[in-house]
Design a protein around this motif. Structure first.
Motif, PDB file in Angstrom:
ATOM      1  N   GLU A 164      19.265   2.805 -18.773  1.00  0.00           N
ATOM      2  CA  GLU A 164      18.594   3.971 -18.165  1.00  0.00           C
ATOM      3  C   GLU A 164      17.944   3.561 -16.847  1.00  0.00           C
ATOM      4  N   PRO A 165      18.059   4.401 -15.829  1.00  0.00           N
ATOM      5  CA  PRO A 165      17.509   3.996 -14.523  1.00  0.00           C
ATOM      6  C   PRO A 165      16.003   3.734 -14.575  1.00  0.00           C
ATOM      7  N   ASN A 166      15.291   4.353 -15.521  1.00  0.00           N
ATOM      8  CA  ASN A 166      13.840   4.142 -15.563  1.00  0.00           C
ATOM      9  C   ASN A 166      13.429   2.882 -16.338  1.00  0.00           C
ATOM     10  N   THR A 167      14.409   2.089 -16.868  1.00  0.00           N
ATOM     11  CA  THR A 167      14.019   0.871 -17.579  1.00  0.00           C
ATOM     12  C   THR A 167      13.874  -0.280 -16.580  1.00  0.00           C
ATOM     13  N   THR A 168      12.860  -1.097 -16.806  1.00  0.00           N
ATOM     14  CA  THR A 168      12.737  -2.292 -15.972  1.00  0.00           C
ATOM     15  C   THR A 168      13.283  -3.455 -16.784  1.00  0.00           C
ATOM     16  N   TRP A 169      14.139  -4.215 -16.159  1.00  0.00           N
ATOM     17  CA  TRP A 169      14.770  -5.340 -16.852  1.00  0.00           C
ATOM     18  C   TRP A 169      13.849  -6.545 -16.715  1.00  0.00           C
ATOM     19  N   SER A 170      13.354  -7.033 -17.836  1.00  0.00           N
ATOM     20  CA  SER A 170      12.373  -8.121 -17.801  1.00  0.00           C
ATOM     21  C   SER A 170      12.998  -9.431 -17.309  1.00  0.00           C
ATOM     22  N   ASP A 171      12.203 -10.204 -16.551  1.00  0.00           N
ATOM     23  CA  ASP A 171      12.649 -11.526 -16.102  1.00  0.00           C
ATOM     24  C   ASP A 171      12.790 -12.505 -17.260  1.00  0.00           C
ATOM     25  N   ALA A 172      12.140 -12.176 -18.372  1.00  0.00           N
ATOM     26  CA  ALA A 172      12.203 -13.067 -19.528  1.00  0.00           C
ATOM     27  C   ALA A 172      13.506 -12.881 -20.309  1.00  0.00           C
ATOM     28  N   SER A 173      14.241 -11.814 -19.972  1.00  0.00           N
ATOM     29  CA  SER A 173      15.528 -11.563 -20.624  1.00  0.00           C
ATOM     30  C   SER A 173      16.638 -12.195 -19.811  1.00  0.00           C
ATOM     31  N   PRO A 174      17.756 -12.511 -20.459  1.00  0.00           N
ATOM     32  CA  PRO A 174      18.915 -12.924 -19.665  1.00  0.00           C
ATOM     33  C   PRO A 174      19.317 -11.769 -18.751  1.00  0.00           C
ATOM     34  N   PRO A 175      19.823 -12.046 -17.548  1.00  0.00           N
ATOM     35  CA  PRO A 175      20.297 -10.947 -16.704  1.00  0.00           C
ATOM     36  C   PRO A 175      21.466 -10.231 -17.388  1.00  0.00           C
ATOM     37  N   TYR A 176      21.678  -8.975 -17.025  1.00  0.00           N
ATOM     38  CA  TYR A 176      22.772  -8.261 -17.700  1.00  0.00           C
ATOM     39  C   TYR A 176      23.940  -8.001 -16.761  1.00  0.00           C
ATOM     40  N   ARG A 177      25.086  -7.802 -17.363  1.00  0.00           N
ATOM     41  CA  ARG A 177      26.273  -7.331 -16.651  1.00  0.00           C
ATOM     42  C   ARG A 177      26.940  -6.280 -17.538  1.00  0.00           C
ATOM     43  N   ILE A 178      27.797  -5.503 -16.919  1.00  0.00           N
ATOM     44  CA  ILE A 178      28.496  -4.470 -17.693  1.00  0.00           C
ATOM     45  C   ILE A 178      29.896  -4.982 -18.042  1.00  0.00           C
ATOM     46  N   SER A 179      30.262  -4.866 -19.297  1.00  0.00           N
ATOM     47  CA  SER A 179      31.581  -5.324 -19.737  1.00  0.00           C
ATOM     48  C   SER A 179      32.678  -4.626 -18.949  1.00  0.00           C
ATOM     49  N   SER A 180      33.754  -5.366 -18.661  1.00  0.00           N
ATOM     50  CA  SER A 180      34.825  -4.799 -17.843  1.00  0.00           C
ATOM     51  C   SER A 180      35.896  -4.172 -18.732  1.00  0.00           C
ATOM     52  N   ASP A 181      36.480  -3.098 -18.251  1.00  0.00           N
ATOM     53  CA  ASP A 181      37.786  -2.627 -18.759  1.00  0.00           C
ATOM     54  C   ASP A 181      37.945  -2.429 -20.256  1.00  0.00           C
ATOM     55  N   TRP A 182      36.859  -2.297 -20.984  1.00  0.00           N
ATOM     56  CA  TRP A 182      37.012  -2.434 -22.440  1.00  0.00           C
ATOM     57  C   TRP A 182      37.541  -1.208 -23.134  1.00  0.00           C
ATOM     58  N   LYS A 183      37.622  -0.102 -22.389  1.00  0.00           N
ATOM     59  CA  LYS A 183      38.038   1.128 -23.073  1.00  0.00           C
ATOM     60  C   LYS A 183      39.545   1.308 -23.137  1.00  0.00           C
TER      61      LYS A 183
END
Ligand SMILES: *[C@@H]1O[C@H](CO)[C@@H](O)[C@H](O)[C@H]1NC(C)=O
Ligand SMILES: *[C@@H]1O[C@H](CO)[C@@H](O)[C@H](O)[C@H]1NC(C)=O
Ligand SMILES: *[C@@H]1O[C@H](CO)[C@@H](O)[C@H](O)[C@H]1NC(C)=O
Ligand SMILES: *[C@@H]1O[C@H](CO)[C@@H](O)[C@H](O)[C@H]1NC(C)=O
Ligand SMILES: *[C@@H]1O[C@H](CO)[C@@H](O)[C@H](O)[C@H]1NC(C)=O
Length: 500
Positions: free
Chosen positions: A133-152
């Motif tokens: 969600e655009p209003n979520t802040t991604w914590s620095d304590a979490s691993p960075p995220y990426r979006i899975s490719s092509d999975w559909k």
């Protein structure tokens, strides 16, 4: 030098070349013959070039691995790995983590990753199904995220997200982080003990194709999925060359196994097509059990603790603490002596004929009678199977937990940890706050009177795990009037045995 006029010869093959010559010059038959030969040579060379470059493209995964052996170079000397600098030891920077997560559940699961993730030290990503969600802040304590490719685009029957998560290894590889030796997959509720993970992976040559992990604790799960598969929640490691091969075959392979159940099973199937089988390491814990994991963790196999999973589905490790508090308690002690965490050692207090079993940084048990080494290292069955909540079977032996108060051990849980500058640690354990029914036998009354156990040990050298593991010995003692028991863990002496 012989030249020709445009249009003089009727050989179509030569037409493209002929236009380059000035139109007013003539050419002999001999010239035409050699021109034919040259052109044929050029034609064949260009075909070979096309074939060769497609071969290179096919194999370029090899060339993207800077430290992998180039298969075209024959190693010199007796030690074939010498020129590849194989003696640089594996450390945390060589591991790329790939965590299978999802945008919607991350907020409920992130605390598990945050327990072990070390920003700017551990490398890797949480792979999500979509942007958070655009209003979520991604914590620095979490691993960075990426979006899975092509999975559909893949076929599936039961779960589309299983297809996505099985491709985390491919997505992780394609990021192309430098100096990656191992790709370690885990779920968003997997807790890794990274120092021990490094110790375990360091035993293996990352230039070979390794698939390392553990199976399920519940036989029913292994029967249903597979015994020789690394269960994904416990985490598994794939060496660089195996990941490179998986990237090449995976997408096609996934469509062949579209009717499989989990993501781990799909990876297992594709790894199997490469002829690679599972290397088992017993520190990876899927925790496919229900109720209280106590028995299992109090008699951990002799291997470094690498991971824990399914912690939402078992009772908290420490009574009177939430699971998250429990994990924080355990992690605090773990940081002091990672290699020793949950290592079991046992000894006898002969004055009272007691058996004492320590699971370092977790719990101590006093059995007010003598129990053999074989019994002490067999987990008490405080849990049930994962799927059917049955009383077994498990992939290891268990001892039944008696409902008779006089047949139960007195249990103490970790309370504090201290270390001195010389590498000596002192852990204390307090009697379980869970009230045990009283047993009126004299020996029991004495054991119940103990309220604290003090365990001292030297830090365990992780290199110990490169050798054949040997359980350490311990000495238990107690002042006559004291209700504190002291246990000193040390190496066994020459010819010493653990005998009741
Ligand atoms: C690896 O071993 C060789 C000799 O066996 C030594 O010259 C070299 O410095 C070592 N490299 C590392 C990174 O330890
Ligand atoms: C890991 O080893 C590499 C050399 O192979 C080194 O460059 C790097 O700094 C090391 N990382 C850590 C965290 O020690
Ligand atoms: C990680 O590194 C970045 C860039 O070097 C820095 O801005 C950030 O503060 C670091 N984070 C932590 C937690 O050390
Ligand atoms: C973010 O927005 C969604 C709707 O777009 C809303 O349901 C959610 O509560 C919001 N979260 C926060 C932390 O504001
Ligand atoms: C542990 O929790 C139980 C109930 O949840 C409570 O009765 C007991 O006092 C607690 N003990 C300690 C030592 O906190």
């Amino acid at each position: 030098m012989c030249e020709t006029t445009r249009g003089q010869s009727g050989h179509d093959l030569l037409m493209p070349f002929r236009v380059m010559f000035p139109k007013d010059k003539k050419c002999t038959d001999r010239f035409t013959a050699s021109l034919k030969a040259i052109s044929l040579f050029l034609f064949l060379s260009s075909i070979s070039f096309v074939l060769y470059s497609s071969f290179l493209r096919h194999h370029d995964l090899w060339f993207r691995c800077p430290e992998c052996p180039d298969p075209t170079i024959r190693p010199r000397g007796d030690n074939p790995t010498h020129q590849y600098n194989s003696n640089s030891t594996t450390n945390i920077s060589h591991i790329v983590f790939g965590i299978g997560g999802s945008a919607r559940t991350w907020k409920d699961r992130k605390h598990y990753s945050q327990l072990w993730w070390k920003p700017n030290i551990t490398r890797g990503f949480v792979w999500l199904d979509e942007e958070p969600e655009p209003n979520t802040t991604w914590s620095d304590a979490s691993p960075p995220y990426r979006i899975s490719s092509d999975w559909k685009k893949f076929k599936f029957t039961s779960s589309q997200s299983a297809v996505r998560i099985s491709r985390v290894v491919v997505d992780s590889f394609r990021v192309g982080l430098p100096n990656a030796r191992w790709f370690v997959m885990g779920d968003d509720d997997t807790v890794f003990f990274t120092e021990n993970l490094v110790t375990v992976l360091g035993k293996y040559d990352y230039r070979q194709m390794y698939y390392i992990g553990g199976s399920s604790e519940s036989v029913e799960q292994n029967v249903m999925h597979a015994y020789d598969m690394a269960f994904g929640g416990g985490g598994f490691a794939i060496s660089y060359p195996l990941a490179a091969e998986l990237v090449r075959i995976m997408d096609e392979c996934l469509n062949r196994y579209f009717n499989f159940y989990g993501s781990d099973q799909r990876v297992w199937a594709c790894v199997g097509e490469l002829g690679v089988s599972l290397t088992r390491e017993s520190g990876f814990h899927q925790i496919d059990i229900r109720e209280d994991p106590f028995g299992l963790l109090a008699a951990h196999p002799m291997a470094p603790l690498v991971s824990l999973h399914h912690l939402d589905d078992v009772q908290p490790l420490f009574p009177n603490q939430s699971q998250l508090e429990s994990l924080r308690t355990l992690t605090t002690a773990y940081k002091v002596d990672p290699a020793r965490t949950m290592q079991q050692c046992f000894c006898y207090y002969h004055n009272y004929k007691w058996s004492i079993s320590v699971s370092w940084a977790y719990a101590v048990q006093i059995y007010p009678w003598l129990l053999s080494a074989k019994d002490l290292e067999t987990p008490l069955q405080t849990f049930r199977t994962w799927r059917s909540w049955s009383n077994g079977p498990f992939t290891f032996n268990t001892r039944p937990m008696s409902s008779e108060p006089c047949e139960q051990p007195v249990i103490f849980y970790l309370d504090s940890i201290k270390e001195d500058k010389k590498g000596k640690t002192v852990t204390t354990y307090k009697k379980s706050p869970v009230k045990q029914e009283k047993c009126n036998q004299l020996n029991y009354a004495r054991a119940f009177a103990i309220d604290k156990i003090v365990v001292s040990s030297l830090k365990m050298d992780p290199h110990m795990w490169e050798k054949v593991p040997r359980r350490q010995c311990c000495e238990a003692s107690k002042g006559f009037w004291s209700n504190t028991m002291t246990v000193k863990i040390r190496n066994c002496k020459h010819r010493e045995t653990i005998t009741m």
